[in-house]
Structures are given as C-alpha cells and as structure tokens.
Motif scaffolding. Structure first.
Motif, PDB file in Angstrom:
ATOM      1  N   ILE A   1      -5.916   6.488   4.811  1.00  0.00           N
ATOM      2  CA  ILE A   1      -5.709   5.317   5.681  1.00  0.00           C
ATOM      3  C   ILE A   1      -4.293   5.316   6.239  1.00  0.00           C
ATOM      4  N   LEU A   2      -3.318   5.539   5.365  1.00  0.00           N
ATOM      5  CA  LEU A   2      -1.917   5.565   5.809  1.00  0.00           C
ATOM      6  C   LEU A   2      -1.694   6.681   6.830  1.00  0.00           C
ATOM      7  N   ALA A   3      -2.334   7.831   6.601  1.00  0.00           N
ATOM      8  CA  ALA A   3      -2.186   8.947   7.541  1.00  0.00           C
ATOM      9  C   ALA A   3      -2.862   8.645   8.869  1.00  0.00           C
ATOM     10  N   ALA A   4      -4.023   8.016   8.825  1.00  0.00           N
ATOM     11  CA  ALA A   4      -4.728   7.667  10.063  1.00  0.00           C
ATOM     12  C   ALA A   4      -3.950   6.643  10.875  1.00  0.00           C
ATOM     13  N   GLU A   5      -3.210   5.789  10.190  1.00  0.00           N
ATOM     14  CA  GLU A   5      -2.395   4.783  10.866  1.00  0.00           C
ATOM     15  C   GLU A   5      -1.031   5.331  11.280  1.00  0.00           C
TER      16      GLU A   5
ATOM     17  N   LEU B   1       0.823  -1.206   0.000  1.00  0.00           N
ATOM     18  CA  LEU B   1       0.000   0.000   0.000  1.00  0.00           C
ATOM     19  C   LEU B   1       0.860   1.261   0.000  1.00  0.00           C
ATOM     20  N   MET B   2       1.992   1.200   0.714  1.00  0.00           N
ATOM     21  CA  MET B   2       2.907   2.338   0.689  1.00  0.00           C
ATOM     22  C   MET B   2       3.463   2.543  -0.715  1.00  0.00           C
ATOM     23  N   SER B   3       3.736   1.448  -1.401  1.00  0.00           N
ATOM     24  CA  SER B   3       4.270   1.531  -2.756  1.00  0.00           C
ATOM     25  C   SER B   3       3.236   2.144  -3.707  1.00  0.00           C
TER      26      SER B   3
ATOM     27  N   TYR C   1      -9.820   3.584  -9.388  1.00  0.00           N
ATOM     28  CA  TYR C   1      -8.468   3.469  -8.824  1.00  0.00           C
ATOM     29  C   TYR C   1      -7.921   4.811  -8.356  1.00  0.00           C
ATOM     30  N   LEU C   2      -8.373   5.899  -8.939  1.00  0.00           N
ATOM     31  CA  LEU C   2      -7.958   7.198  -8.425  1.00  0.00           C
ATOM     32  C   LEU C   2      -8.605   7.439  -7.043  1.00  0.00           C
ATOM     33  N   ALA C   3      -9.874   7.052  -6.906  1.00  0.00           N
ATOM     34  CA  ALA C   3     -10.540   7.169  -5.603  1.00  0.00           C
ATOM     35  C   ALA C   3      -9.874   6.243  -4.585  1.00  0.00           C
ATOM     36  N   TYR C   4      -9.457   5.061  -5.027  1.00  0.00           N
ATOM     37  CA  TYR C   4      -8.759   4.121  -4.145  1.00  0.00           C
ATOM     38  C   TYR C   4      -7.428   4.716  -3.675  1.00  0.00           C
ATOM     39  N   TRP C   5      -6.709   5.335  -4.596  1.00  0.00           N
ATOM     40  CA  TRP C   5      -5.415   5.954  -4.243  1.00  0.00           C
ATOM     41  C   TRP C   5      -5.618   7.043  -3.186  1.00  0.00           C
ATOM     42  N   LYS C   6      -6.648   7.864  -3.372  1.00  0.00           N
ATOM     43  CA  LYS C   6      -6.923   8.932  -2.396  1.00  0.00           C
ATOM     44  C   LYS C   6      -7.278   8.339  -1.030  1.00  0.00           C
ATOM     45  N   ALA C   7      -8.089   7.281  -1.035  1.00  0.00           N
ATOM     46  CA  ALA C   7      -8.472   6.646   0.226  1.00  0.00           C
ATOM     47  C   ALA C   7      -7.262   6.050   0.929  1.00  0.00           C
ATOM     48  N   LEU C   8      -6.341   5.466   0.162  1.00  0.00           N
ATOM     49  CA  LEU C   8      -5.120   4.915   0.756  1.00  0.00           C
ATOM     50  C   LEU C   8      -4.333   5.999   1.493  1.00  0.00           C
TER      51      LEU C   8
ATOM     52  N   LEU D   1       1.397   6.391   9.256  1.00  0.00           N
ATOM     53  CA  LEU D   1       2.458   5.926   8.363  1.00  0.00           C
ATOM     54  C   LEU D   1       2.883   6.980   7.349  1.00  0.00           C
ATOM     55  N   ARG D   2       2.296   8.164   7.457  1.00  0.00           N
ATOM     56  CA  ARG D   2       2.740   9.287   6.623  1.00  0.00           C
ATOM     57  C   ARG D   2       3.326  10.343   7.562  1.00  0.00           C
ATOM     58  N   ASN D   3       4.619  10.490   7.547  1.00  0.00           N
ATOM     59  CA  ASN D   3       5.300  11.338   8.528  1.00  0.00           C
ATOM     60  C   ASN D   3       4.864  12.795   8.489  1.00  0.00           C
ATOM     61  N   THR D   4       4.487  13.256   7.316  1.00  0.00           N
ATOM     62  CA  THR D   4       4.177  14.682   7.177  1.00  0.00           C
ATOM     63  C   THR D   4       2.691  14.974   7.273  1.00  0.00           C
ATOM     64  N   SER D   5       1.895  13.982   7.540  1.00  0.00           N
ATOM     65  CA  SER D   5       0.449  14.218   7.535  1.00  0.00           C
ATOM     66  C   SER D   5      -0.255  13.316   8.529  1.00  0.00           C
ATOM     67  N   ARG D   6      -1.342  13.821   9.083  1.00  0.00           N
ATOM     68  CA  ARG D   6      -2.202  13.042   9.969  1.00  0.00           C
ATOM     69  C   ARG D   6      -3.628  13.112   9.446  1.00  0.00           C
ATOM     70  N   SER D   7      -4.389  12.109   9.749  1.00  0.00           N
ATOM     71  CA  SER D   7      -5.781  12.078   9.298  1.00  0.00           C
ATOM     72  C   SER D   7      -6.648  11.541  10.420  1.00  0.00           C
ATOM     73  N   SER D   8      -7.911  11.343  10.133  1.00  0.00           N
ATOM     74  CA  SER D   8      -8.851  10.788  11.100  1.00  0.00           C
ATOM     75  C   SER D   8      -9.649   9.694  10.412  1.00  0.00           C
ATOM     76  N   TRP D   9     -10.297   8.852  11.205  1.00  0.00           N
ATOM     77  CA  TRP D   9     -11.098   7.787  10.605  1.00  0.00           C
ATOM     78  C   TRP D   9     -12.361   8.341   9.960  1.00  0.00           C
ATOM     79  N   ALA D  10     -12.774   9.516  10.387  1.00  0.00           N
ATOM     80  CA  ALA D  10     -13.904  10.163   9.704  1.00  0.00           C
ATOM     81  C   ALA D  10     -13.511  10.520   8.268  1.00  0.00           C
ATOM     82  N   LYS D  11     -12.273  11.018   8.090  1.00  0.00           N
ATOM     83  CA  LYS D  11     -11.800  11.335   6.736  1.00  0.00           C
ATOM     84  C   LYS D  11     -11.589  10.059   5.922  1.00  0.00           C
ATOM     85  N   VAL D  12     -11.115   9.010   6.590  1.00  0.00           N
ATOM     86  CA  VAL D  12     -10.960   7.716   5.898  1.00  0.00           C
ATOM     87  C   VAL D  12     -12.324   7.252   5.394  1.00  0.00           C
ATOM     88  N   TYR D  13     -13.320   7.347   6.271  1.00  0.00           N
ATOM     89  CA  TYR D  13     -14.669   6.917   5.870  1.00  0.00           C
ATOM     90  C   TYR D  13     -15.160   7.710   4.659  1.00  0.00           C
TER      91      TYR D  13
END
Length: 412
Positions: free
Chosen positions: A88-92, A35-37, A78-85, A94-106
């Motif tokens: 997800i990575l930010a909520a977990e 997913l990171m790739s 697949y573009l929507a999938y890429w955005k969702a990833l 795994l993105r050092n420069t960004s944070r997210s929330s599960w509401a945004k993931v949803y």
C-alpha cells in the motif's frame, strides 16, 4: 510494531471487537505516520522476529489470555497485514526505493483476508472479533476496484491485449472484483455455517457479509447471484438471529438491496406486502405499468394524488405513465409478428408498423378517443426519451422501428 501490538492487547483484553479491527485498518490517508511506523525499515526478518517476541516472549503478553492456537493465528494475521502495508505504501508512492501496483495491493490484502478467515476456521478466534472480518472484506472490495481501474487505465495492458488472440476485454474488465466476490462469499459461508451456540456464533457477522456481497454483485451487473444468498439465509433462518437484532446500518442496507431485487423481478406484491398502506398506494400503479393499462394508471394516480403530493412524489410517479405507454407500444410491436423470411434467412420482426395500430391500442388502453397527430406526438416523445428506437414516416402513416433493440432495456 510495538505500538500496534499494544493496541491489539488492549482491545483483546477488553473484548472490544471494533477497537481490535482498527488495528488492521489500512487507511493511509487517515494514519500515514502510524502505518509508516508499523512498516519500519521494511525488513521481513525484523517484522517476523518482532511479532514472535511480542506474542511469545514479551512478559507483557500475559495481559491477554490467548491459547497457543489463537496466538499462532494472530501472528500470521499481523505478518500478512505488515506485508500488505508495504504494498500500500509503495502504491501510494511513500516508499522511495520501491513502487507497487494496486493489483499487488489486492493480492497482498487477499492473503490477509484468507488469514483472518483461517483464524475462525483453524485458530479459535472468538465471535466478538468478527469486526476483523468486516474490515478485511471491506478493503478487499475497495482494493479490487482500484486494481481493476488501474488495469483499465494502464496503456501497457492495452498494448499487450492487442497481441493476444484470446483476449476478451469484457471478461478482464472486473477481473479482480470477480475474484473478490469469491472470497467475500467465503466470509459469508464462514459466518453462515458456524454451529456454535448463538451467543458464541459467527452468525452475528452474516448481514455485514451479505451486504458486501450485494454491493459487489450489483457492481458486477450480476444482481441475480444475490438470490442465491437470500435462499441460503432463508434455509438457515431457524438458527439465526432475527434481522432486528443487528445494527440499524446493516438492517437498512440489507432491506434496500432486498427491495431492489424484488423490484427487478417485478415482485411488487411481495415487495409491498409488509406495508399495507404503501401497498394500497403503489400496487395499483405498479400493476397498471406491468399490464400496460393506461386508464388504470390514470385512475391509480388520481386516487392517490393527495398523498403523492403530500409526499412530494406526484411528478416523479406521473412519469411512470411513459413506462406504461412504452410497454403498450412494445406489445403492439410483438403482436405484429414476423416478416416473411427470404432466402432461408432467419425471420425478423415486422418493423414498419402503421400509426393506426398504435392509435387503436392507445385508445383501447386509455379509454378515450385520440387523433393521429396526438399519437405521433406521444411516439416522438418515446423516441426522444430513448424508450423506443426508430422514426416516424409521417406522410406514409408508418413508424419504422429498429431491427435491434426497438425498445431498449426490454430484450426486444
């Protein structure tokens, strides 16, 4: 992104729906490196350019026979999938420069789900790709629950809520899951309303969608909404595949929830009618509990004793006598009527019931004499088990019941 689309091409060329759906799996625990790739540098312009090249210009695209319309649909998915990833990575973390929330993931995954649905309604996606609908709906529900849990635990939301006069905590508790239910219903309708010949129909995805709806409605304590789903499939059953042609896992889940709904509505005859042996064993017990007939319950338990012991459920069923007794005591309470209203206030039910009235009811229902001490013992057990709320005034020979919820869970 190249690896992802190669997987897509292989699955599409072989018409392998499950394999195609795996390319949309967002399970970060199982495939973090993959997913990171796919996320790469996180540049939407790069991602869009890569997808356009891979779907429209790359010579290798010729290995899959996609119409222009279908190609457009998959690019958007697949573009929507890429955005969702990215969310997800930010909520977990795994993105050092960004944070997210599960509401945004949803919200991001909801966009993906809508794009998948549009694939079937606008972009000619074929019915063998239906597992993509499954995975979209499955994770939409999971992300909705995580978003609701996050909201519940978020102290900042709580502090904001205190300042809002119109804030209703109960309506906000499952906000995302309620929204999710509406979109799962769209998946259900997308399958149900397909008019293509059966071999090409999306109706082959209908029971998976139904089962997701059942799970969601039960989680929301809105099981009654499931009846609308059952009515819809009953009305369209003439041009639907029979249940036995679907995967066993879907059959079992559907029959489980269908059985629970029949039980909740006390449709015991309908619930057991396809199984005459089970009907013979259990229907007399169910009828006795419903009628609050203690003697009939004892007879039914005795008649089926050998079979119940063989199935190792005798002791479990024996506890059903408590429910039959609860129903009997509830009837006595209801028949006791109301106390005289005072000063124009609404009348309330009589809550001081003589033990003798309960004793008479138990004697008639059970068919045996019973003394007052034994009656009080039975009622003390009812109170201890929270099947009845109140206390026993032993010296005065009364049971004093709660004015609110004297018999929890029964509406009285």
């Amino acid at each position: 992104m190249d690896y992802l689309i190669r997987e897509f091409r292989a699955a599409h060329a072989g018409m392998k729906g499950d394999q195609l759906a795996e390319t949309l799996c967002p399970d970060i625990q199982a495939n973090p490196d993959k997913l990171m790739s796919i996320w790469g540098r996180g540049d939407i312009r790069d991602a869009t350019a890569d997808l356009n090249f891979l779907f429209y210009s790359d010579p290798s695209r010729l290995s899959t026979r996609l119409s222009r319309e279908e190609t457009t649909g998959w690019v958007e998915v697949y573009l929507a999938y890429w955005k969702a990833l990215g969310e997800i990575l930010a909520a977990e973390g795994l993105r050092n420069t960004s944070r997210s929330s599960w509401a945004k993931v949803y919200e991001a995954w909801k966009d993906l789900t809508l794009q998948v649905i549009r694939g079937y309604t606008h972009y000619e996606f074929e019915n063998w790709t239906i597992p993509c609908l499954y995975i979209a709906g499955k994770y939409l529900r999971l992300f909705a629950m995580r978003a609701d849990e996050e909201r519940k635990n978020n102290s900042e939301d709580t502090s904001v809520a205190v300042m809002q006069d119109d804030f209703d905590p109960e309506s906000e508790e499952n906000k995302m899951l309620e929204d999710c239910a509406r979109h799962l219903n769209r998946i259900f309708q997308t399958c149900l309303n397909d008019r293509a010949p059966l071999e090409e129909s999306r109706k082959w995805g209908i029971y998976y969608a139904i089962n997701l709806l059942f799970k969601t409605y039960f989680k929301l304590n809105s099981a009654s909404l499931s009846k609308n789903v059952l009515k819809a499939i009953s009305a369209g059953r003439g041009d639907m595949p029979t249940l036995d042609r679907f995967p066993k896992s879907q059959q079992v889940t559907f029959k489980y929830y269908e059985g629970v709904l029949s039980f909740l509505e006390e449709n015991y005859v309908e619930l057991l009618s396809p199984f005459p042996r089970l009907q013979q064993l259990f229907l007399p017990l169910a009828a006795a509990i419903k009628k609050a007939d203690l003697r009939a319950f004892d007879i039914a338990l005795h008649d089926g004793e050998d079979e119940f012991i063989k199935r190792r459920i005798y002791l479990t069923l024996e506890r059903g006598r408590d429910i039959a007794l609860r129903n009997l005591l509830r009837k006595v309470f209801i028949l006791g009527g109301f106390e005289e209203a005072k000063d124009g206030t609404a009348p309330v039910r009589r809550t001081r019931i003589p033990v003798a009235e309960f004793a008479a009811a138990i004697k008639i229902s059970g068919g045996e004499d019973i003394d007052t001490d034994e009656v009080e013992c039975l009622m003390a057990n009812m109170i201890y088990k929270n099947l009845m709320k109140g206390y026993i005034a032993h010296e005065r020979g009364f049971v004093v019941l709660s004015k609110n919820g004297a018999f929890p869970g029964t509406g009285v």
